[in-house]
Design an enzyme around this catalytic site. Structure first.
Site, PDB file in Angstrom:
ATOM      1  N   SER A 203      39.449  84.906   9.098  1.00  0.00           N
ATOM      2  CA  SER A 203      40.679  84.323   9.635  1.00  0.00           C
ATOM      3  C   SER A 203      41.888  85.116   9.139  1.00  0.00           C
ATOM      4  O   SER A 203      41.967  85.444   7.952  1.00  0.00           O
ATOM      5  CB  SER A 203      40.799  82.875   9.161  1.00  0.00           C
ATOM      6  OG  SER A 203      42.030  82.315   9.597  1.00  0.00           O
ATOM      7  N   HIS A 205      45.117  84.191   8.762  1.00  0.00           N
ATOM      8  CA  HIS A 205      46.166  83.559   7.958  1.00  0.00           C
ATOM      9  C   HIS A 205      45.729  83.167   6.548  1.00  0.00           C
ATOM     10  O   HIS A 205      46.482  82.559   5.798  1.00  0.00           O
ATOM     11  CB  HIS A 205      46.769  82.352   8.691  1.00  0.00           C
ATOM     12  CG  HIS A 205      45.905  81.129   8.767  1.00  0.00           C
ATOM     13  ND1 HIS A 205      46.113  80.049   7.954  1.00  0.00           N
ATOM     14  CD2 HIS A 205      44.854  80.825   9.549  1.00  0.00           C
ATOM     15  CE1 HIS A 205      45.223  79.114   8.258  1.00  0.00           C
ATOM     16  NE2 HIS A 205      44.443  79.560   9.219  1.00  0.00           N
ATOM     17  N   CYS A 328      42.854  70.478   6.702  1.00  0.00           N
ATOM     18  CA  CYS A 328      42.487  69.929   8.009  1.00  0.00           C
ATOM     19  C   CYS A 328      42.030  68.485   7.890  1.00  0.00           C
ATOM     20  O   CYS A 328      42.141  67.699   8.816  1.00  0.00           O
ATOM     21  CB  CYS A 328      41.355  70.739   8.626  1.00  0.00           C
ATOM     22  SG  CYS A 328      41.531  72.483   8.344  1.00  0.00           S
TER      23      CYS A 328
END
Ligand code: PLP
Length: 387
Positions: A203, A205, A328
């Site tokens: 990923s 970020h 999340c």
């Protein structure tokens, strides 16, 4: 007010060099990489440079790199794509993962389970590490996929990926091996030949690059079904006009990881200082997950008699950003599935806080946290009904 960011596992700030490399593609170099004219060719060249940068990092071929819209998308493509292809061949697949995966892996597994696919969830030991022998025990003749994360996002524990790769290679049937290396990439070697993985997720970020940019490595010869159909971009695996600036940023971010490697010792030293100071100076605290087999930037600590969410809010008022479990899943009242998998009581899991450091963390910032934290805990314990 002083601002201290200790939530690098949730996201990292965008490195200024990476931002600089991205800016032209949000401005004059706006071409669509599929266009044949010079604007399109510039965009295509930039994407291919990024593909090369990622291929060097993973020690694979550039045409084994697929750019996606996020690591969540890459995980979904890996898992759903591997199962769909097996089903197309008329198989009734069995798939394996662990109880401590990120929701980007657990949710597609759960969805497949609802659709009737046979799933095995591996438990972990109290240290938060999967036992390779447990995988061997649950393998079946119809096992088509094993997905085990390289490093855990909540407790930072490092899983024995190369050993699992060796085990799976020894089996008589072909078992696709996927690893989510999102949290590991900054700190651990990601050579896919050494790890013996077929699919690997990254990923942007989490490595000082942009949000909305992910990678799936797909080993040549491994067939998976695409999840998005359209203009056949990314070798047909991920249709949709490429996010050129995002891809460029991701490529630069991967290219810069070697530089972060020089900072690892410093990050680890500050993290160790944080852990030992908290454990020594604040009573009824304990570290969650293995002390040794963990990422150098992670400290996940339980504070008995105080609520993790309350600690987070109180520290936020002092300018300190931390997390309880994964970003999340925050907002959910359920205790972290990772901490529960370690065998923690729901109370202890609820009283846990994740501190994750990064390349911009300083000695002064850690000193500030160590000054503020004991008072916050003392105050919260005073008002908490859980003692
Ligand atoms: N996998 C792991 C281990 C993560 O920590 C995260 C992000 O928290 C993801 C996947 C999802 O990444 P993205 O935000 O790029 O979808």
């Amino acid at each position: 007010m002083k601002k201290v960011y200790l939530d690098y596992a949730a996201t990292t700030p965008l490195d200024s060099e990476i931002k600089k490399a991205m800016l032209p593609y949000m401005d004059k170099e706006f071409g669509n990489a599929s266009s044949l004219h010079s604007f399109g060719r510039m965009a295509k060249e930039a994407i291919e440079k990024a593909r090369q940068q990622v291929a060097v990092f993973l020690n694979c071929r550039p045409d084994e790199i697929i750019f996606c819209g996020s690591a969540t998308e890459a995980d979904n493509l890996a898992i759903l794509g591997a199962v769909k292809i097996a089903q197309k061949k008329g198989l009734k697949p069995h798939i394996i993962t662990t109880a401590i995966e990120h929701s980007a892996v657990l949710e597609p597994f759960g969805q497949l389970e609802k659709e009737g696919v046979e799933v095995s969830y591996l438990s972990v030991g109290p240290e938060g590490i999967v036992r390779v022998g447990d995988i061997e025990k649950v393998l079946k003749p119809n096992t088509v996929l094993v997905s085990v994360m390289y490093a855990n996002n909540e407790i930072g524990t490092i899983q024995p990926i190369a050993e699992i790769g060796t085990l799976l290679k020894k089996q008589s049937q072909k078992i696709i091996f996927h690893t989510d290396a999102v949290q590991a990439a900054n700190y651990l070697g990601c050579d896919v030949q050494k790890l013996q993985v077929d699919l690997l997720t990254l990923s942007g970020h989490k490595i000082y690059g942009p949000k909305g940019a992910g990678v799936l490595f797909i080993r040549k010869g491994i067939a998976i079904e695409p999840m998005i159909y359209g203009g056949h971009q990314e070798n047909g695996y991920r249709s949709g006009t490429e996010n050129v600036a995002g891809v460029v940023g991701l490529g630069e971010a991967v290219g810069q990881i070697q530089k972060t490697k020089n900072e690892i010792q410093n990050i680890k030293r500050l993290r160790d200082e944080l852990i030992s100071n908290i454990l020594q100076n604040i009573s009824k605290t304990s570290l969650n997950g293995s002390r040794e087999q963990r990422l150098p930037n992670n400290a996940n600590i339980s504070f008995a008699g105080a609520e993790g969410e309350s600690i987070l809010m109180a520290l936020d008022q002092e300018g300190i950003a931390v997390s309880t479990g994964s970003a999340c899943a925050s907002g959910s009242l359920e205790p972290s599935h990772v901490l529960m998998a370690l065998g923690l009581s729901p109370e202890k899991a609820h009283g846990s806080v994740r501190f994750t450091l990064g390349k911009y963390t300083t000695e002064q910032e850690i000193a500030y946290v160590l000054k503020v934290l004991p008072k916050v805990i003392e105050r919260l314990r005073g008002i908490s009904p859980v003692k």
